[in-house]
Structures are given as C-alpha cells and as structure tokens.
Design a protein around this motif. Structure first.
Motif, PDB file in Angstrom:
ATOM      1  N   ILE A   1      -2.156   3.746 -79.495  1.00 57.06           N
ATOM      2  CA  ILE A   1      -3.429   3.403 -78.842  1.00 57.06           C
ATOM      3  C   ILE A   1      -3.177   2.720 -77.508  1.00 57.06           C
ATOM      4  CG2 ILE A   1      -5.477   1.925 -79.009  1.00 57.06           C
ATOM      5  CD1 ILE A   1      -5.474   2.593 -82.041  1.00 57.06           C
ATOM      6  N   CYS A   2      -2.236   1.778 -77.479  1.00 54.41           N
ATOM      7  CA  CYS A   2      -1.923   1.086 -76.217  1.00 54.41           C
ATOM      8  C   CYS A   2      -1.461   2.063 -75.146  1.00 54.41           C
ATOM      9  CB  CYS A   2      -0.862   0.011 -76.441  1.00 54.41           C
ATOM     10  SG  CYS A   2      -1.475  -1.448 -77.268  1.00 54.41           S
ATOM     11  N   PHE A   3      -0.548   2.964 -75.493  1.00 55.41           N
ATOM     12  CA  PHE A   3      -0.032   3.924 -74.515  1.00 55.41           C
ATOM     13  C   PHE A   3      -1.136   4.848 -74.010  1.00 55.41           C
ATOM     14  CE2 PHE A   3       4.835   4.185 -75.117  1.00 55.41           C
ATOM     15  CZ  PHE A   3       4.923   2.808 -75.155  1.00 55.41           C
ATOM     16  N   GLN A   4      -2.008   5.313 -74.901  1.00 53.63           N
ATOM     17  CA  GLN A   4      -3.082   6.205 -74.484  1.00 53.63           C
ATOM     18  C   GLN A   4      -4.075   5.484 -73.571  1.00 53.63           C
ATOM     19  OE1 GLN A   4      -3.288   9.415 -74.767  1.00 53.63           O
ATOM     20  NE2 GLN A   4      -1.663   9.769 -76.248  1.00 53.63           N
TER      21      GLN A   4
ATOM     22  N   VAL B   1      -7.581   4.787 -62.295  1.00 56.96           N
ATOM     23  CA  VAL B   1      -7.287   4.058 -61.059  1.00 56.96           C
ATOM     24  C   VAL B   1      -6.750   5.018 -59.998  1.00 56.96           C
ATOM     25  CG1 VAL B   1      -5.744   2.322 -60.044  1.00 56.96           C
ATOM     26  CG2 VAL B   1      -6.938   1.831 -62.171  1.00 56.96           C
ATOM     27  N   ARG B   2      -5.860   5.921 -60.416  1.00 58.23           N
ATOM     28  CA  ARG B   2      -5.304   6.884 -59.471  1.00 58.23           C
ATOM     29  C   ARG B   2      -6.399   7.800 -58.929  1.00 58.23           C
ATOM     30  NH1 ARG B   2      -1.036   9.193 -62.189  1.00 58.23           N
ATOM     31  NH2 ARG B   2       0.246   7.495 -61.468  1.00 58.23           N
ATOM     32  N   ALA B   3      -7.316   8.227 -59.794  1.00 62.27           N
ATOM     33  CA  ALA B   3      -8.405   9.114 -59.356  1.00 62.27           C
ATOM     34  C   ALA B   3      -9.352   8.413 -58.394  1.00 62.27           C
ATOM     35  CB  ALA B   3      -9.173   9.625 -60.570  1.00 62.27           C
ATOM     36  N   SER B   4      -9.487   7.100 -58.539  1.00 61.72           N
ATOM     37  CA  SER B   4     -10.375   6.362 -57.641  1.00 61.72           C
ATOM     38  C   SER B   4      -9.750   6.167 -56.266  1.00 61.72           C
ATOM     39  CB  SER B   4     -10.730   4.999 -58.248  1.00 61.72           C
ATOM     40  OG  SER B   4      -9.607   4.125 -58.187  1.00 61.72           O
ATOM     41  N   GLY B   5      -8.437   6.373 -56.163  1.00 63.24           N
ATOM     42  CA  GLY B   5      -7.764   6.216 -54.877  1.00 63.24           C
ATOM     43  C   GLY B   5      -7.466   4.775 -54.520  1.00 63.24           C
ATOM     44  N   ALA B   6      -7.653   3.874 -55.458  1.00 71.12           N
ATOM     45  CA  ALA B   6      -7.441   2.465 -55.178  1.00 71.12           C
ATOM     46  C   ALA B   6      -5.960   2.102 -55.040  1.00 71.12           C
ATOM     47  CB  ALA B   6      -8.072   1.611 -56.276  1.00 71.12           C
ATOM     48  N   VAL B   7      -5.090   2.876 -55.685  1.00 72.90           N
ATOM     49  CA  VAL B   7      -3.657   2.571 -55.668  1.00 72.90           C
ATOM     50  C   VAL B   7      -2.893   3.835 -55.326  1.00 72.90           C
ATOM     51  CG1 VAL B   7      -1.700   1.800 -57.059  1.00 72.90           C
ATOM     52  CG2 VAL B   7      -3.934   0.786 -57.413  1.00 72.90           C
ATOM     53  N   SER B   8      -1.871   3.687 -54.496  1.00 78.28           N
ATOM     54  CA  SER B   8      -1.029   4.823 -54.141  1.00 78.28           C
ATOM     55  C   SER B   8       0.363   4.610 -54.729  1.00 78.28           C
ATOM     56  CB  SER B   8      -0.924   4.939 -52.625  1.00 78.28           C
ATOM     57  OG  SER B   8       0.030   5.912 -52.291  1.00 78.28           O
ATOM     58  N   TYR B   9       0.896   5.635 -55.358  1.00 74.52           N
ATOM     59  CA  TYR B   9       2.225   5.555 -55.950  1.00 74.52           C
ATOM     60  C   TYR B   9       3.264   6.299 -55.111  1.00 74.52           C
ATOM     61  CZ  TYR B   9       0.024   3.745 -60.119  1.00 74.52           C
ATOM     62  OH  TYR B   9      -0.672   2.971 -61.009  1.00 74.52           O
ATOM     63  N   THR B  10       2.935   6.674 -53.907  1.00 74.07           N
ATOM     64  CA  THR B  10       3.854   7.469 -53.110  1.00 74.07           C
ATOM     65  C   THR B  10       5.077   6.684 -52.656  1.00 74.07           C
ATOM     66  OG1 THR B  10       2.580   6.945 -51.129  1.00 74.07           O
ATOM     67  CG2 THR B  10       2.043   9.005 -52.283  1.00 74.07           C
ATOM     68  N   HIS B  11       5.014   5.358 -52.672  1.00 77.84           N
ATOM     69  CA  HIS B  11       6.164   4.547 -52.237  1.00 77.84           C
ATOM     70  C   HIS B  11       7.267   4.488 -53.293  1.00 77.84           C
ATOM     71  CE1 HIS B  11       3.772   1.806 -54.662  1.00 77.84           C
ATOM     72  NE2 HIS B  11       4.861   1.086 -54.831  1.00 77.84           N
TER      73      HIS B  11
ATOM     74  N   GLU C   1      -2.412   5.027 -70.146  1.00 74.06           N
ATOM     75  CA  GLU C   1      -2.409   6.288 -69.405  1.00 74.06           C
ATOM     76  C   GLU C   1      -3.808   6.637 -68.890  1.00 74.06           C
ATOM     77  OE1 GLU C   1      -0.058   8.589 -68.328  1.00 74.06           O
ATOM     78  OE2 GLU C   1       1.276   6.934 -68.820  1.00 74.06           O
ATOM     79  N   PHE C   2      -4.822   6.413 -69.723  1.00 72.13           N
ATOM     80  CA  PHE C   2      -6.194   6.687 -69.299  1.00 72.13           C
ATOM     81  C   PHE C   2      -6.584   5.800 -68.122  1.00 72.13           C
ATOM     82  CE2 PHE C   2     -10.737   5.663 -69.504  1.00 72.13           C
ATOM     83  CZ  PHE C   2     -11.264   6.931 -69.318  1.00 72.13           C
ATOM     84  N   MET C   3      -6.279   4.503 -68.232  1.00 71.14           N
ATOM     85  CA  MET C   3      -6.632   3.571 -67.153  1.00 71.14           C
ATOM     86  C   MET C   3      -5.862   3.890 -65.872  1.00 71.14           C
ATOM     87  SD  MET C   3      -8.980   1.754 -68.437  1.00 71.14           S
ATOM     88  CE  MET C   3      -9.161   0.405 -67.317  1.00 71.14           C
ATOM     89  N   THR C   4      -4.596   4.279 -66.013  1.00 74.62           N
ATOM     90  CA  THR C   4      -3.805   4.655 -64.841  1.00 74.62           C
ATOM     91  C   THR C   4      -4.415   5.870 -64.156  1.00 74.62           C
ATOM     92  OG1 THR C   4      -1.804   3.793 -65.870  1.00 74.62           O
ATOM     93  CG2 THR C   4      -1.498   5.341 -64.062  1.00 74.62           C
ATOM     94  N   ALA C   5      -4.818   6.857 -64.946  1.00 75.16           N
ATOM     95  CA  ALA C   5      -5.443   8.054 -64.377  1.00 75.16           C
ATOM     96  C   ALA C   5      -6.759   7.705 -63.675  1.00 75.16           C
ATOM     97  CB  ALA C   5      -5.691   9.091 -65.474  1.00 75.16           C
TER      98      ALA C   5
END
Length: 138
Positions: A107-110, A119-129, A113-117
């Motif tokens: 449950i924690c991992f899911q 946040v990433r979809a909102s464009g608030a955080v960039s992981y390109t670095h 992953e959901f929250m990361t997706a």
C-alpha cells in the motif's frame, strides 16, 4: 543517491511501460507491487524475532515471583521461545506476520507511486537533473 538516479533514468526511458518500451510485459504497477512484496518479505524476516520477543516479554509471568517479573532481555526471550516451541513454532507465526508487513509495504509503495505521478503530471517538480554517473569514481 544512486537508487534515485536509477529510478529517475528508468522512468525517463519509460522502462516500466509496455506501450512505450517495445512491448515490455511489466507495467509500472506490477513492478511497484513486486517491489512492495519483496520489501515486505525482508521487513518481516528482520522484524519477526524482535516482535515475538517484545510481545512475549510484555506478557511474561514467573510463577510464584510477583505478578509481572520481566525477562532480562530480548535475546533471552527469543531463546526461550525457540527452546519451548521449537524453531517451527517461530515459523508458524511468519505467514500472518508477512501478510501484515507485505500489505503495509504494498500500500505504501502504491500510494507513493501514485503521488509521484500526480506531482510529476502537475509539473511542480522536474526530475531531469537526476542522471546516472558516466565516469567511474575510484
């Protein structure tokens, strides 16, 4: 850390997505679930002896010597459990304990992953670095 960099690279290359990785058979959800189950196995294996000792120490009564005389330490408690019930007595508690631990980590991992997706979809955080090192560090 190296793990975060590897995960970022895998995500950027979409290694866990069968639609974008030449038909890879594992979805991101499957990989996350398997990782949660493996982590739960490790978690249960490491913490079961400690948990068993803690529970037995809290309930230990020495006949004729007060109401709640406690065992001196956890190693002594686990040794007595193995001596009284045998090694198989400790193993029979593993399956329900693993069920609890695996469910928790899954449950924690899911959720992570959901929250990361999200946040990433909102464009608030960039992981390109985050990149993997190209030179070997001696």
């Amino acid at each position: 850390s190296n793990h975060d960099a590897a995960v970022a690279k895998a995500r950027s290359e979409k290694l866990a997505n069968p639609e974008t990785n030449n038909g890879c058979m594992y979805s991101r959800s499957s990989v996350t679930s398997i990782a949660g189950l493996i982590t739960g196995l490790f978690y249960a294996t490491v913490t079961l002896p400690i948990e068993m000792s803690r529970v037995r120490m809290s309930a230990w009564k020495v006949p004729g010597v007060g109401d709640h005389d406690k065992m001196p330490n956890m190693i002594n408690a686990f040794g007595r459990i193995v001596k009284q019930e045998g090694f198989t007595g400790t193993i029979k508690a593993f399956i329900p304990y693993y069920g609890r631990c695996a469910t928790h980590t899954l449950i924690c991992f899911q959720v992570i992953e959901f929250m990361t997706a999200q946040v990433r979809a909102s464009g608030a955080v960039s992981y390109t670095h985050l990149t993997l090192p190209t030179k070997r560090i001696v």
